[in-house]
Scaffold this motif. Sequence first.
Motif, mmCIF file in Angstrom:
data_model
loop_
_atom_site.group_PDB
_atom_site.id
_atom_site.type_symbol
_atom_site.label_atom_id
_atom_site.label_comp_id
_atom_site.label_asym_id
_atom_site.label_seq_id
_atom_site.Cartn_x
_atom_site.Cartn_y
_atom_site.Cartn_z
ATOM 1 N N ASP A 106 -5.336 -1.538 0.323
ATOM 2 C CA ASP A 106 -5.442 -1.848 2.079
ATOM 3 C C ASP A 106 -6.252 -2.644 1.725
ATOM 4 O O ASP A 106 -6.525 -3.776 3.250
ATOM 5 C CB ASP A 106 -5.796 -0.839 3.473
ATOM 6 C CG ASP A 106 -4.741 0.149 3.351
ATOM 7 O OD1 ASP A 106 -3.609 0.094 3.231
ATOM 8 O OD2 ASP A 106 -4.649 1.191 3.140
ATOM 9 N N ASN A 107 -6.802 -3.014 0.886
ATOM 10 C CA ASN A 107 -8.141 -3.952 1.137
ATOM 11 C C ASN A 107 -8.384 -4.900 -0.444
ATOM 12 O O ASN A 107 -9.466 -4.623 -0.781
ATOM 13 C CB ASN A 107 -9.200 -2.901 1.379
ATOM 14 C CG ASN A 107 -10.863 -3.821 1.590
ATOM 15 O OD1 ASN A 107 -10.834 -4.992 1.361
ATOM 16 N ND2 ASN A 107 -11.587 -3.356 2.477
ATOM 17 N N LEU A 114 -12.611 -6.026 -1.171
ATOM 18 C CA LEU A 114 -13.591 -4.633 -1.962
ATOM 19 C C LEU A 114 -12.042 -5.001 -2.799
ATOM 20 O O LEU A 114 -12.713 -4.862 -4.723
ATOM 21 C CB LEU A 114 -12.570 -3.477 -1.149
ATOM 22 C CG LEU A 114 -13.550 -1.989 -2.120
ATOM 23 C CD1 LEU A 114 -14.451 -2.432 -2.008
ATOM 24 C CD2 LEU A 114 -12.801 -1.026 -0.996
ATOM 25 N N ARG A 158 -17.929 2.554 -0.383
ATOM 26 C CA ARG A 158 -15.855 2.218 -0.026
ATOM 27 C C ARG A 158 -15.913 3.439 -0.855
ATOM 28 O O ARG A 158 -16.422 4.243 -2.534
ATOM 29 C CB ARG A 158 -16.563 1.302 0.105
ATOM 30 C CG ARG A 158 -16.980 0.198 0.521
ATOM 31 C CD ARG A 158 -16.107 0.564 2.180
ATOM 32 N NE ARG A 158 -15.212 0.137 2.070
ATOM 33 C CZ ARG A 158 -14.852 -1.081 2.487
ATOM 34 N NH1 ARG A 158 -15.643 -1.909 2.448
ATOM 35 N NH2 ARG A 158 -13.905 -0.798 3.321
ATOM 36 N N LYS A 159 -14.292 3.985 -1.309
ATOM 37 C CA LYS A 159 -13.653 5.027 -1.725
ATOM 38 C C LYS A 159 -12.516 4.408 -2.721
ATOM 39 O O LYS A 159 -11.742 2.986 -2.278
ATOM 40 C CB LYS A 159 -13.117 5.883 -0.544
ATOM 41 C CG LYS A 159 -14.110 6.729 0.054
ATOM 42 C CD LYS A 159 -13.631 7.884 0.770
ATOM 43 C CE LYS A 159 -14.044 8.934 1.573
ATOM 44 N NZ LYS A 159 -13.647 10.463 2.541
ATOM 45 N N TRP A 160 -11.868 4.775 -3.455
ATOM 46 C CA TRP A 160 -11.371 4.476 -4.384
ATOM 47 C C TRP A 160 -9.698 4.433 -4.203
ATOM 48 O O TRP A 160 -9.250 3.341 -3.693
ATOM 49 C CB TRP A 160 -11.348 5.380 -5.532
ATOM 50 C CG TRP A 160 -9.544 5.002 -6.556
ATOM 51 C CD1 TRP A 160 -9.005 3.231 -7.569
ATOM 52 C CD2 TRP A 160 -9.147 5.442 -6.842
ATOM 53 N NE1 TRP A 160 -8.214 3.698 -8.291
ATOM 54 C CE2 TRP A 160 -7.468 4.819 -7.563
ATOM 55 C CE3 TRP A 160 -8.269 7.117 -6.530
ATOM 56 C CZ2 TRP A 160 -6.554 5.837 -7.856
ATOM 57 C CZ3 TRP A 160 -6.859 7.062 -6.373
ATOM 58 C CH2 TRP A 160 -6.065 6.154 -7.503
ATOM 59 N N GLU A 161 -9.420 4.905 -2.489
ATOM 60 C CA GLU A 161 -8.436 5.086 -1.572
ATOM 61 C C GLU A 161 -8.058 4.151 -0.956
ATOM 62 O O GLU A 161 -6.812 3.875 -0.492
ATOM 63 C CB GLU A 161 -8.024 6.530 -1.158
ATOM 64 C CG GLU A 161 -8.452 7.530 -2.160
ATOM 65 C CD GLU A 161 -9.436 8.266 -2.900
ATOM 66 O OE1 GLU A 161 -9.286 9.176 -3.056
ATOM 67 O OE2 GLU A 161 -10.899 7.517 -3.349
ATOM 68 N N GLU A 162 -8.976 3.551 -0.697
ATOM 69 C CA GLU A 162 -9.035 2.177 -0.281
ATOM 70 C C GLU A 162 -8.650 0.748 -0.600
ATOM 71 O O GLU A 162 -8.181 0.031 0.110
ATOM 72 C CB GLU A 162 -10.525 1.708 1.248
ATOM 73 C CG GLU A 162 -11.140 2.608 1.758
ATOM 74 C CD GLU A 162 -12.499 2.618 2.433
ATOM 75 O OE1 GLU A 162 -12.619 1.226 2.539
ATOM 76 O OE2 GLU A 162 -13.397 3.068 1.738
ATOM 77 N N LEU A 163 -8.999 0.765 -1.363
ATOM 78 C CA LEU A 163 -7.999 -0.427 -2.657
ATOM 79 C C LEU A 163 -6.603 -0.771 -1.938
ATOM 80 O O LEU A 163 -6.628 -1.954 -2.160
ATOM 81 C CB LEU A 163 -8.508 0.205 -3.685
ATOM 82 C CG LEU A 163 -9.538 0.064 -4.539
ATOM 83 C CD1 LEU A 163 -9.849 0.388 -6.018
ATOM 84 C CD2 LEU A 163 -10.593 -0.705 -4.664
ATOM 85 N N ARG A 195 0.938 3.968 -3.023
ATOM 86 C CA ARG A 195 0.737 5.826 -2.464
ATOM 87 C C ARG A 195 1.867 6.504 -2.997
ATOM 88 O O ARG A 195 1.567 7.247 -3.660
ATOM 89 C CB ARG A 195 0.082 6.057 -1.007
ATOM 90 C CG ARG A 195 -1.238 4.965 -0.771
ATOM 91 C CD ARG A 195 -1.806 5.788 0.165
ATOM 92 N NE ARG A 195 -2.714 5.310 0.333
ATOM 93 C CZ ARG A 195 -3.373 3.919 1.188
ATOM 94 N NH1 ARG A 195 -2.492 2.669 1.272
ATOM 95 N NH2 ARG A 195 -4.716 3.365 1.232
ATOM 96 N N LYS A 255 -9.474 5.482 -10.243
ATOM 97 C CA LYS A 255 -10.761 5.737 -10.436
ATOM 98 C C LYS A 255 -11.591 5.712 -10.389
ATOM 99 O O LYS A 255 -12.567 6.156 -10.213
ATOM 100 C CB LYS A 255 -10.514 7.081 -9.363
ATOM 101 C CG LYS A 255 -10.955 7.726 -8.370
ATOM 102 C CD LYS A 255 -10.465 8.876 -8.038
ATOM 103 C CE LYS A 255 -11.291 9.698 -6.521
ATOM 104 N NZ LYS A 255 -12.814 10.061 -7.298
ATOM 105 N N PRO A 277 0.558 -1.245 0.177
ATOM 106 C CA PRO A 277 0.067 0.052 0.372
ATOM 107 C C PRO A 277 0.825 1.361 0.106
ATOM 108 O O PRO A 277 0.631 1.889 -0.906
ATOM 109 C CB PRO A 277 -1.152 -0.448 1.521
ATOM 110 C CG PRO A 277 -0.853 -1.188 1.047
ATOM 111 C CD PRO A 277 0.500 -2.582 0.982
#
Length: 219
Positions: free
Chosen positions: A141-142, A145, A134-139, A101, A119, A97
């Motif tokens: 870490d998940n 998802l 849910r948000k794209w920024e979570e991908l 980023r 995105k 992750p």
Amino acid sequence: MQVAKRWAWVAVGVFVAGVWAACSDDGATTKPVTAPVPTVSTTVPAKPTATTSKPWYDDYDPAHFAADVRRYAQQAGINPQLLMAILYNESYKPHDPKFERQWAEVDSDPAFGIANMHKPAFDETKRGRPFAKRKWEELPDNPALAIQAAAWHLHDLARRLPADRADLYTKDELLALGYNAGGGNMRIFARGRKAGAQAQSYLDRLHGNWAKSAEALES
């Protein structure tokens, strides 16, 4: 370190006892004080067992997420082998992750998560879905998802396929091409145009990962 401290306190005790005897008012002869010999334990305390499990991205293999692939492929009504093969296709880059980023800071069109989703594609796919909030920024870490979003994205691509298609590519091949090159190009390929070099390379890798994906789903 504990033994040295214990001996220091014994030495202080002997010294104090000697001073007291020398200064006694009754002048009686006192016997020398014999300090007790400390007992040193030879037992080595057991070290606490450290947790040695690594983060999922240090030893990433799409096969580790076979259960999620089967689950979300079934929900989205797509071939789980196709979804797994796409995950293998997209495993070419590190999925740490922090790395993703940092890379996004220099990439004008970054992709996040183990399915490398951009995105706009994620935001369009999540509408009306269980993961709509849910948000794209979570991908990054998940992984679950990311797999869920990829499955429903393939579902949406399948709905965009024309009813009358040429025989050049199978449905799964067209969906893989759509995932890589976009829905518009997928429709062009569906009508009989041959994929370009980049899209064909993606398709070739899919074919190379096809048998491995079937094996992964059996785990």
